[in-house]
Design a protein around this motif. Structure first.
Motif, PDB file in Angstrom:
ATOM      1  N   GLU A   1       7.648 -10.689   0.623  1.00 31.01           N
ATOM      2  CA  GLU A   1       6.415 -11.349   1.033  1.00 31.01           C
ATOM      3  C   GLU A   1       6.205 -11.103   2.524  1.00 31.01           C
ATOM      4  O   GLU A   1       7.144 -11.190   3.315  1.00 31.01           O
ATOM      5  CB  GLU A   1       6.507 -12.852   0.766  1.00 31.01           C
ATOM      6  N   PRO A   2       4.946 -10.814   2.942  1.00 34.66           N
ATOM      7  CA  PRO A   2       4.681 -10.551   4.360  1.00 34.66           C
ATOM      8  C   PRO A   2       4.996 -11.758   5.243  1.00 34.66           C
ATOM      9  O   PRO A   2       4.819 -12.902   4.826  1.00 34.66           O
ATOM     10  CB  PRO A   2       3.190 -10.233   4.412  1.00 34.66           C
ATOM     11  N   GLU A   3       5.446 -11.485   6.441  1.00 34.34           N
ATOM     12  CA  GLU A   3       5.739 -12.528   7.425  1.00 34.34           C
ATOM     13  C   GLU A   3       4.982 -12.217   8.721  1.00 34.34           C
ATOM     14  O   GLU A   3       4.793 -11.049   9.073  1.00 34.34           O
ATOM     15  CB  GLU A   3       7.247 -12.567   7.749  1.00 34.34           C
ATOM     16  N   ASN A   4       4.575 -13.263   9.423  1.00 33.35           N
ATOM     17  CA  ASN A   4       3.953 -13.121  10.748  1.00 33.35           C
ATOM     18  C   ASN A   4       2.754 -12.178  10.727  1.00 33.35           C
ATOM     19  O   ASN A   4       2.531 -11.425  11.674  1.00 33.35           O
ATOM     20  CB  ASN A   4       4.987 -12.656  11.782  1.00 33.35           C
ATOM     21  N   GLY A   5       1.976 -12.186   9.620  1.00 28.54           N
ATOM     22  CA  GLY A   5       0.779 -11.365   9.535  1.00 28.54           C
ATOM     23  C   GLY A   5       1.031  -9.870   9.447  1.00 28.54           C
ATOM     24  O   GLY A   5       0.134  -9.071   9.710  1.00 28.54           O
ATOM     25  N   SER A   6       2.233  -9.475   9.042  1.00 31.04           N
ATOM     26  CA  SER A   6       2.597  -8.050   9.042  1.00 31.04           C
ATOM     27  C   SER A   6       1.877  -7.243   7.970  1.00 31.04           C
ATOM     28  O   SER A   6       1.683  -6.039   8.125  1.00 31.04           O
ATOM     29  CB  SER A   6       4.106  -7.891   8.837  1.00 31.04           C
ATOM     30  N   GLY A   7       1.518  -7.874   6.849  1.00 29.36           N
ATOM     31  CA  GLY A   7       0.916  -7.137   5.737  1.00 29.36           C
ATOM     32  C   GLY A   7       1.921  -6.313   4.949  1.00 29.36           C
ATOM     33  O   GLY A   7       1.554  -5.556   4.062  1.00 29.36           O
TER      34      GLY A   7
ATOM     35  N   GLN B   1       9.461  -9.156   9.428  1.00 30.75           N
ATOM     36  CA  GLN B   1       8.220  -8.577   8.947  1.00 30.75           C
ATOM     37  C   GLN B   1       7.945  -8.926   7.490  1.00 30.75           C
ATOM     38  O   GLN B   1       6.800  -9.018   7.078  1.00 30.75           O
ATOM     39  CB  GLN B   1       8.254  -7.056   9.119  1.00 30.75           C
TER      40      GLN B   1
ATOM     41  N   SER C   1       4.736  -5.617   2.220  1.00 36.92           N
ATOM     42  CA  SER C   1       5.175  -6.150   0.934  1.00 36.92           C
ATOM     43  C   SER C   1       6.115  -5.134   0.300  1.00 36.92           C
ATOM     44  O   SER C   1       6.549  -4.197   0.944  1.00 36.92           O
ATOM     45  CB  SER C   1       3.971  -6.456   0.036  1.00 36.92           C
TER      46      SER C   1
END
Length: 178
Positions: A75-81, A172, A83
């Motif tokens: 799952e994306p973290e900190n708006g990384s996009g 990320q 996956s």
């Protein structure tokens, strides 16, 4: 010499019975080729149902875990996009776990690192090189990257997997609750 009609009926029955047995056996053999791992697992007691209990556990969207393997979504973290997914396969008990990480949405040309954790949230622990999953990897022009490696820990001791920037270890993507 001609055969009696009784002999022909007997021969006809014998032929149909034996042809049916042979055809059924061939069909069973062909079907077993497509189901061989499941059939072997059931035969040797390593299937999904063992002693009347289901050992597969579903941990949310797209995640399946048994006592031998797990496939979990990153799952994306900190708006990384970012996956993708991670697959984990228990080696012989006490011999660790094989882990593969497949990530997409990465920045082409950027170097990433994947780690595994004994906590469910990809929280950084006191750093150990043994927590690395394979070598660092660089995203290809399509934004995909992957790595694979062997963890010393058994599958039941691994609870999350991450994708981090190699430059600053910022999180990320995370596969949680393995």
């Amino acid at each position: 010499m001609g055969a009696s009609s009784q002999d022909m009926v007997q021969f006809d029955r014998w032929t149909r019975r034996h042809f049916g047995l042979a055809a059924g056996g061939a069909l069973t053999a062909l079907l077993s080729l497509t189901k061989q791992p499941e059939a072997a697992a059931k035969m040797y007691g390593h299937g999904h149902h063992h002693h009347g209990q289901n050992h597969d556990h579903h941990h949310g969207h797209g995640q399946v875990k048994s006592n031998q393997h797990a496939k979990v979504q990153l799952e994306p973290e900190n708006g990384s996009g970012i996956s993708g997914f991670a697959t984990l396969q228990q080696r012989k008990k006490g011999k660790g776990t094989s882990i593969e990480v497949h990530a997409n949405g990465l920045t082409p040309g950027v170097e990433y690192v994947s780690l595994y954790y004994d906590n469910p949230n990809c929280d950084l622990e006191p750093y150990s090189p043994e927590d690395h999953i394979g070598p660092n990897y660089v995203a290809n022009p399509a934004g995909n990257g992957q790595t694979q490696g062997q963890a010393d820990d058994d599958l039941d001791e691994i609870h999350s997997v991450s994708v981090r920037l190699a430059s600053d270890f910022s999180l990320q993507a995370c596969a949680r609750n393995i």
